[in-house]
Write a protein that holds these residues in place. Structure first.
Motif, PDB file in Angstrom:
ATOM      1  N   ASN A 117     -13.768  20.341  -1.697  1.00  0.00           N
ATOM      2  CA  ASN A 117     -13.661  20.518  -0.259  1.00  0.00           C
ATOM      3  C   ASN A 117     -12.868  19.386   0.411  1.00  0.00           C
ATOM      4  N   GLY A 118     -11.833  19.777   1.187  1.00  0.00           N
ATOM      5  CA  GLY A 118     -11.055  18.814   1.964  1.00  0.00           C
ATOM      6  C   GLY A 118      -9.848  18.236   1.258  1.00  0.00           C
ATOM      7  N   ASN A 119      -9.541  18.702   0.042  1.00  0.00           N
ATOM      8  CA  ASN A 119      -8.475  18.066  -0.738  1.00  0.00           C
ATOM      9  C   ASN A 119      -7.149  18.804  -0.741  1.00  0.00           C
ATOM     10  N   PHE A 120      -7.050  19.956  -0.065  1.00  0.00           N
ATOM     11  CA  PHE A 120      -5.770  20.627   0.100  1.00  0.00           C
ATOM     12  C   PHE A 120      -5.237  20.415   1.511  1.00  0.00           C
ATOM     13  N   LEU A 121      -3.928  20.276   1.623  1.00  0.00           N
ATOM     14  CA  LEU A 121      -3.285  20.253   2.926  1.00  0.00           C
ATOM     15  C   LEU A 121      -3.507  21.598   3.616  1.00  0.00           C
ATOM     16  N   HIS A 122      -3.971  21.569   4.839  1.00  0.00           N
ATOM     17  CA  HIS A 122      -4.122  22.797   5.618  1.00  0.00           C
ATOM     18  C   HIS A 122      -2.798  23.050   6.324  1.00  0.00           C
ATOM     19  N   ALA A 123      -2.006  23.922   5.736  1.00  0.00           N
ATOM     20  CA  ALA A 123      -0.630  24.120   6.201  1.00  0.00           C
ATOM     21  C   ALA A 123      -0.478  25.481   6.870  1.00  0.00           C
ATOM     22  N   PRO A 124       0.144  25.522   8.051  1.00  0.00           N
ATOM     23  CA  PRO A 124       0.435  26.821   8.678  1.00  0.00           C
ATOM     24  C   PRO A 124       1.529  27.554   7.906  1.00  0.00           C
ATOM     25  N   ASP A 125       1.700  28.818   8.207  1.00  0.00           N
ATOM     26  CA  ASP A 125       2.676  29.650   7.505  1.00  0.00           C
ATOM     27  C   ASP A 125       4.066  29.433   8.090  1.00  0.00           C
ATOM     28  N   ILE A 126       4.641  28.281   7.747  1.00  0.00           N
ATOM     29  CA  ILE A 126       5.990  27.920   8.181  1.00  0.00           C
ATOM     30  C   ILE A 126       6.762  27.441   6.946  1.00  0.00           C
ATOM     31  N   TYR A 127       7.970  26.932   7.160  1.00  0.00           N
ATOM     32  CA  TYR A 127       8.746  26.423   6.041  1.00  0.00           C
ATOM     33  C   TYR A 127       8.372  24.978   5.717  1.00  0.00           C
ATOM     34  N   MET A 128       8.610  24.612   4.453  1.00  0.00           N
ATOM     35  CA  MET A 128       8.427  23.244   3.994  1.00  0.00           C
ATOM     36  C   MET A 128       9.636  22.841   3.168  1.00  0.00           C
ATOM     37  N   GLN A 129      10.166  21.662   3.428  1.00  0.00           N
ATOM     38  CA  GLN A 129      11.194  21.078   2.581  1.00  0.00           C
ATOM     39  C   GLN A 129      10.517  20.520   1.333  1.00  0.00           C
ATOM     40  N   LYS A 130      11.104  20.755   0.143  1.00  0.00           N
ATOM     41  CA  LYS A 130      10.447  20.389  -1.110  1.00  0.00           C
ATOM     42  C   LYS A 130      11.430  19.759  -2.092  1.00  0.00           C
ATOM     43  N   LEU A 131      10.892  18.868  -2.909  1.00  0.00           N
ATOM     44  CA  LEU A 131      11.657  18.258  -3.990  1.00  0.00           C
ATOM     45  C   LEU A 131      10.688  17.993  -5.134  1.00  0.00           C
ATOM     46  N   VAL A 132      11.020  18.488  -6.336  1.00  0.00           N
ATOM     47  CA  VAL A 132      10.105  18.420  -7.478  1.00  0.00           C
ATOM     48  C   VAL A 132      10.862  18.010  -8.740  1.00  0.00           C
ATOM     49  N   VAL A 133      10.265  17.080  -9.497  1.00  0.00           N
ATOM     50  CA  VAL A 133      10.710  16.784 -10.861  1.00  0.00           C
ATOM     51  C   VAL A 133       9.477  16.737 -11.750  1.00  0.00           C
ATOM     52  N   GLY A 134       9.701  16.756 -13.051  1.00  0.00           N
ATOM     53  CA  GLY A 134       8.606  16.844 -13.993  1.00  0.00           C
ATOM     54  C   GLY A 134       7.992  15.510 -14.367  1.00  0.00           C
ATOM     55  N   PRO A 135       7.071  15.525 -15.329  1.00  0.00           N
ATOM     56  CA  PRO A 135       6.365  14.311 -15.754  1.00  0.00           C
ATOM     57  C   PRO A 135       7.206  13.437 -16.675  1.00  0.00           C
ATOM     58  N   GLY A 136       6.674  12.241 -16.952  1.00  0.00           N
ATOM     59  CA  GLY A 136       7.321  11.347 -17.905  1.00  0.00           C
ATOM     60  C   GLY A 136       8.515  10.598 -17.367  1.00  0.00           C
ATOM     61  N   LEU A 137       8.688  10.602 -16.046  1.00  0.00           N
ATOM     62  CA  LEU A 137       9.815   9.913 -15.420  1.00  0.00           C
ATOM     63  C   LEU A 137       9.309   8.707 -14.633  1.00  0.00           C
ATOM     64  N   PRO A 138      10.172   7.740 -14.316  1.00  0.00           N
ATOM     65  CA  PRO A 138       9.721   6.569 -13.572  1.00  0.00           C
ATOM     66  C   PRO A 138       9.049   6.950 -12.254  1.00  0.00           C
ATOM     67  N   GLU A 139       8.013   6.214 -11.883  1.00  0.00           N
ATOM     68  CA  GLU A 139       7.310   6.489 -10.637  1.00  0.00           C
ATOM     69  C   GLU A 139       8.258   6.336  -9.446  1.00  0.00           C
ATOM     70  N   ASP A 140       7.985   7.143  -8.423  1.00  0.00           N
ATOM     71  CA  ASP A 140       8.772   7.106  -7.182  1.00  0.00           C
ATOM     72  C   ASP A 140      10.261   7.321  -7.444  1.00  0.00           C
ATOM     73  N   LEU A 141      10.557   8.175  -8.408  1.00  0.00           N
ATOM     74  CA  LEU A 141      11.957   8.441  -8.742  1.00  0.00           C
ATOM     75  C   LEU A 141      12.662   9.203  -7.633  1.00  0.00           C
ATOM     76  N   ILE A 142      11.948  10.095  -6.973  1.00  0.00           N
ATOM     77  CA  ILE A 142      12.586  10.964  -5.980  1.00  0.00           C
ATOM     78  C   ILE A 142      12.209  10.555  -4.562  1.00  0.00           C
ATOM     79  N   ASP A 143      13.104  10.851  -3.652  1.00  0.00           N
ATOM     80  CA  ASP A 143      12.873  10.593  -2.226  1.00  0.00           C
ATOM     81  C   ASP A 143      13.478  11.748  -1.448  1.00  0.00           C
ATOM     82  N   LEU A 144      12.640  12.430  -0.693  1.00  0.00           N
ATOM     83  CA  LEU A 144      13.074  13.600   0.067  1.00  0.00           C
ATOM     84  C   LEU A 144      14.187  13.264   1.049  1.00  0.00           C
ATOM     85  N   ASP A 145      14.233  12.022   1.499  1.00  0.00           N
ATOM     86  CA  ASP A 145      15.226  11.614   2.493  1.00  0.00           C
ATOM     87  C   ASP A 145      16.536  11.130   1.872  1.00  0.00           C
TER      88      ASP A 145
END
Length: 333
Positions: A117-145
């Motif tokens: 309980n309380g651990n999912f983002l409560h998101a309205p039905d709108i768009y979201m900008q997303k960026l995803v990479v897989g495991p085993g890579l350096p931490e903080d490798l990606i930045d949405l900006d």
């Protein structure tokens, strides 16, 4: 019935129960595959999923669902599901890729994610900008900006690849034309999808997938589901809600009081704590095989179930006599 105070969301039996829920939705939706009726396919999946949840021993609240209470007949945001038990947040997409199912195209699937309980983002039905990479890579490798050119360069270096061998996945949308052009100009290859960005996000995290990263914008509810899956496999993801007007901003503030709705979201902002994720293929795609009928009463399903605590990924093939299922649609199957 009593419940242990040490009960955890990652209980193995609960993981299997979630697979049963997505299997039910997939089998019911598959009756509409290729018929050109996406609303009927979605309705069949919703009805089956709702019925299957009645047997799951949780006190669940849908936080990511088919819409608001006055917009959806079932599995709306705030609806209670389950037969009783520990309090859980539920994120569902009864049929991701309704158009894919209606046209019998790849990657339609049914999905459920579950967290304490309380651990999912409560998101309205709108768009979201997303960026995803897989495991085993350096931490903080990606930045949405960061510019996509820098992201591609950094991911290629981290993976020990030439950028010309890097594959980015995105939805084929007019809003992504510049993103796609810049990625290709930087040297990367781009795989375009008509629908189904959760499957693409998961594919970016699977070792034997061709996809190295997923970028672009899609539905915010699907973003939360993708975050749950990415958590389970140890990948990296960032997101940001995209608003069209003040009313959408106000709605996001109501759903997450005290939070800046325009903030950049980390993976744990979208899906925190112990998380379970299950998906079942409706049509065959890059991640899962679709439902296969074997005569008048039997079908096979192909599912994936994941747990964040153990980072275990299981692919499950089920054989079903759906004539015995309470959720089977007599007019559809």
């Amino acid at each position: 019935m009593t419940y242990s105070p040490n009960y955890k969301v990652t209980d193995r039996n609960l993981a299997l129960e979630l697979v049963r829920v997505t299997e039910a939705a997939a089998i019911s939706a598959s009756a509409w595959t290729g018929r050109g009726m996406k609303n009927e396919a979605d309705g069949a999946a919703v009805t089956a999923m709702r019925s299957a949840f009645d047997t799951v021993a949780i006190d669940g609240t849908v936080v990511i669902g088919e819409g608001e209470m006055d917009e959806a007949p079932m599995l709306y945001i705030g609806e209670k599901v389950g037969s009783g038990g520990p309090k859980m947040d539920i994120a569902v997409d009864p049929l991701e890729g309704t158009n894919l199912c209606a046209k019998d195209m790849p990657n339609a699937m049914t999905m459920v994610a579950l967290a304490e309980n309380g651990n999912f983002l409560h998101a309205p039905d709108i768009y979201m900008q997303k960026l995803v990479v897989g495991p085993g890579l350096p931490e903080d490798l990606i930045d949405l900006d960061a510019p996509i050119e820098k992201t591609l360069k950094d991911v290629a270096k981290a993976k020990g690849k030439d950028i010309t061998n890097l594959i980015m996945c995105a939805l084929e949308r007019d809003r992504h034309q510049e993103l796609i052009a810049r990625a290709r100009e930087a040297g990367a290859r781009v795989v375009l999808l008509t629908d189904g960005d959760v499957a693409a996000a998961i594919a970016a995290c699977i070792d034997d997938s061709r996809v190295d990263l997923y970028a672009g914008s899609g539905g915010a509810p699907e973003g939360v589901l993708a975050a749950a899956a990415v958590r389970c496999v140890g990948g990296q993801m960032q997101g940001r809600l995209m608003f069209e007007d003040q009313s959408q901003i106000d709605r996001a503030k109501e759903m997450a009081p005290g939070k800046d709705p325009t903030r950049k979201l980390g993976l744990h902002d979208m899906a925190a704590g112990d998380v379970l994720f299950s998906a079942t293929g409706v049509t065959t795609g890059t991640l899962l095989r679709g439902v296969r009928f074997m005569g008048p009463t039997l079908a096979r399903t192909h599912s994936i179930v994941m747990r964040s605590k153990s980072a275990t990924i299981r692919f499950i093939e089920g054989r079903h006599d759906f004539s015995t299922k309470t959720w089977a649609s007599p007019e559809g199957i």
